[in-house]
Design a protein around this motif. Structure first.
Motif, PDB file in Angstrom:
ATOM      1  N   LEU B  18       0.831  -1.208   0.000  1.00  0.00           N
ATOM      2  CA  LEU B  18       0.000   0.000   0.000  1.00  0.00           C
ATOM      3  C   LEU B  18       0.865   1.257   0.000  1.00  0.00           C
ATOM      4  N   THR B  19       1.952   1.231   0.764  1.00  0.00           N
ATOM      5  CA  THR B  19       2.859   2.376   0.805  1.00  0.00           C
ATOM      6  C   THR B  19       3.427   2.646  -0.593  1.00  0.00           C
ATOM      7  N   PHE B  22       0.458   3.991  -2.843  1.00  0.00           N
ATOM      8  CA  PHE B  22      -0.025   5.346  -2.547  1.00  0.00           C
ATOM      9  C   PHE B  22       1.068   6.407  -2.660  1.00  0.00           C
ATOM     10  N   SER B  23       2.334   5.980  -2.639  1.00  0.00           N
ATOM     11  CA  SER B  23       3.409   6.940  -2.903  1.00  0.00           C
ATOM     12  C   SER B  23       3.421   7.317  -4.374  1.00  0.00           C
ATOM     13  N   LEU B  25       0.640   7.212  -6.652  1.00  0.00           N
ATOM     14  CA  LEU B  25      -0.551   7.819  -7.268  1.00  0.00           C
ATOM     15  C   LEU B  25      -0.484   9.344  -7.159  1.00  0.00           C
ATOM     16  N   ILE B  33     -10.845   5.623  -3.366  1.00  0.00           N
ATOM     17  CA  ILE B  33     -10.270   4.300  -3.117  1.00  0.00           C
ATOM     18  C   ILE B  33     -10.665   3.869  -1.708  1.00  0.00           C
ATOM     19  N   LEU B  51       0.744   6.330   6.389  1.00  0.00           N
ATOM     20  CA  LEU B  51       0.468   6.135   4.970  1.00  0.00           C
ATOM     21  C   LEU B  51       0.055   7.467   4.327  1.00  0.00           C
ATOM     22  N   ASN B  52      -0.751   8.204   5.035  1.00  0.00           N
ATOM     23  CA  ASN B  52      -1.205   9.510   4.535  1.00  0.00           C
ATOM     24  C   ASN B  52      -0.029  10.460   4.322  1.00  0.00           C
ATOM     25  N   SER B  55       1.617   9.856   1.045  1.00  0.00           N
ATOM     26  CA  SER B  55       0.778   9.889  -0.149  1.00  0.00           C
ATOM     27  C   SER B  55       0.378  11.308  -0.512  1.00  0.00           C
ATOM     28  N   LEU B  57      -2.518  11.686  -1.926  1.00  0.00           N
ATOM     29  CA  LEU B  57      -3.984  11.625  -1.790  1.00  0.00           C
ATOM     30  C   LEU B  57      -4.349  11.873  -0.338  1.00  0.00           C
ATOM     31  N   ILE B  59      -5.798  10.446   2.717  1.00  0.00           N
ATOM     32  CA  ILE B  59      -6.108   9.114   3.242  1.00  0.00           C
ATOM     33  C   ILE B  59      -6.607   9.229   4.675  1.00  0.00           C
ATOM     34  N   THR B  73      -9.140   8.623  -0.088  1.00  0.00           N
ATOM     35  CA  THR B  73      -8.917   7.207   0.172  1.00  0.00           C
ATOM     36  C   THR B  73      -9.379   6.903   1.587  1.00  0.00           C
TER      37      THR B  73
END
Lengths: 275, 186
Positions: B18-19, B22-23, B25, B33, B51-52, B55, B57, B59, B73
């Protein structure tokens, strides 16, 4: 011509049938959740459609009872979300201590694990003798289990950890007796709990209380029903009384948000303002 | 734009996958998502913040009744099933585990397939159990697009392999190519 999804119609008719025949009202529950439970029962039943299930619901009481059990979530734990019980000890118990006698309503108590958790905390805080806990649910089977207070011994390890994480300092094993693979809750913890059948959707206020706990029940309701039940809790609470919700539930969409002060935002603990 | 939402299921090895995803996109990636990542029942939500941070995005953990918005997300909170309603809002359920998991990938995918029908993309990433297989079957049955991480490139191959063995999958790809495909589709 555009057609509505057949299963949407069937689910709506099935819930109508359950309500009209048996009085259990799931019509304002979250659709995705209800659909999943109904589809699971459909698969297990081997029937061909939801409409066929409706026939069975109307004519076969035991089938209806199975479905109604499916639609009732009984998953719970002793000291579920230990952080919440920690906050309860630290922030709610001091409020309760100010009352000469204490009335608590545990709404949607399921099989009773959390009502017993509350009894343990009250006992440790020296409040149990002056407290009555009304523990209610619409699911009579779950209530009967709650009343028995007999749980699988295999779960006690997990519950002990929950208890300790919640700030419990005593020996958790002192609160039950082991018998074969069962753990029997001590009689002393039962005596001030009143188990009663109450349906949040169709029943009304039955007592004035100082604390309402209703955790992981409202998440299954549509917003309008959530609001209705929030009103029920508000009307049941004394001024300055405390409302405890599940860790993912809030007053955010409630008309009554402004009527409560926040005692603990993360643990969803609210205090009714004085009128 | 044909697709209105993407659901992603991941288990062991999922945090790395996931990391990576999402890095990569870009900030303008607008299809919402929705993610189920298996985590322990006592885990907190700190990994979502991490994660946010990595990213472009937005999240966040999904809230009950929250409206699903473009460019966002949403991650299923630990210990709750995450469901999508037909009005494109979220529901949470604290019901029984499904495939030993709560949140369960099947629960998210099946409800999202009902809500989005053929406007849904389902993606199964690394994992070592069979959660997600029934969910992906439902996505396909409703006309959605099925993408699975190539098991040979997954940290844990079992979950993607189980989906491939039981469903007609549209794309089996390594992560980099999944990202390229998503960029083409949106």
């Amino acid at each position: 011509m555009e057609y509505k999804d057949t299963s949407d119609i069937e689910i709506s008719l099935l819930l109508d049938a359950v309500y009209k025949k048996y009085g259990y009202d799931f019509r304002q529950y979250s659709e995705a959740h209800i659909r999943r439970r109904i589809m699971n029962r459909l698969t297990l039943s081997g029937l061909g459609s939801i409409s066929q299930m409706q026939d069975f619901v109307l004519h076969d009481k035991s089938f209806a009872s199975l479905l109604i059990q499916d639609l009732s979530i009984t998953v719970t734990e002793m000291f579920r979300d230990p952080d919440f019980y920690k906050a309860l000890r630290e922030k709610v118990i001091p409020v309760l201590k100010t009352y000469p006698f204490i009335k608590i309503w545990h709404a949607g108590c399921s099989t009773g694990e959390e009502a017993y958790s509350m009894a343990i905390i009250l006992r440790e805080e020296g409040l149990y003798e002056r407290t009555t806990i009304y523990a209610t649910d619409f699911n009579q089977q779950a209530l009967n289990k709650a009343k028995e207070g007999i749980f699988p011994a295999g779960l006690m390890k997990e519950y002990t950890l929950n208890y300790q994480l919640s700030g419990g300092k005593e020996s958790f094993a002192g609160y039950y007796t082991s018998s074969y693979d069962m753990a029997i809750i001590n009689q002393a913890l039962k005596k001030n709990i009143v188990w009663a059948n109450h349906n949040l959707v169709t029943d009304s206020v039955f007592a004035e209380v100082h604390l309402v706990l209703c955790r992981n029940v409202l998440i299954y309701f549509e917003r309008s029903l959530q609001n209705k039940v929030q009103k029920l809790f508000y009307d049941s609470l004394t001024n300055g009384g405390v409302l405890c919700l599940g860790s993912k539930e809030s007053l955010r969409f409630s008309d009554l948000q402004g009527e409560y002060a926040v005692l603990d935002q993360k643990r969803r603990i609210f205090k009714k303002k004085y009128e | 734009m044909k697709y209105e939402a993407i659901v992603i299921g991941a288990s062991s090895g999922g945090l790395n996958a996931l990391t990576f995803l999402f890095s990569a996109l870009p900030p303008g990636f607008s299809i919402p998502i929705i993610v189920v990542q298996h985590v322990g029942s006592r885990s907190d939500s700190q990994w979502i913040d991490l994660l946010n941070d990595k990213s472009k995005l937005h999240i966040k953990e999904a809230d009950e009744k929250e409206k699903i918005e473009p460019g966002h997300t949403y991650i299923a909170p630990p210990n709750y099933h995450l469901l999508v309603e037909k009005d494109k809002t979220f529901s949470l359920a604290a019901s029984e585990r499904v495939n030993f998991a709560r949140p369960s990938i099947d629960v998210l995918f099946e409800s999202a397939a009902e809500a989005y029908k053929d406007k849904l993309i389902g993606i199964i990433l690394t994992g070592s159990n069979a959660d997600g297989t029934a969910g992906m079957q439902k996505v396909k049955a409703c006309g959605g697009l099925a993408i699975v991480q190539d098991p040979e490139t997954a940290e844990s191959p079992l979950m993607p392999a189980s989906v491939i063995a039981n469903t007609a999958i549209d794309y089996v790809l390594p992560l980099e190519n999944i990202i390229n495909l998503l960029l083409k589709l949106y």
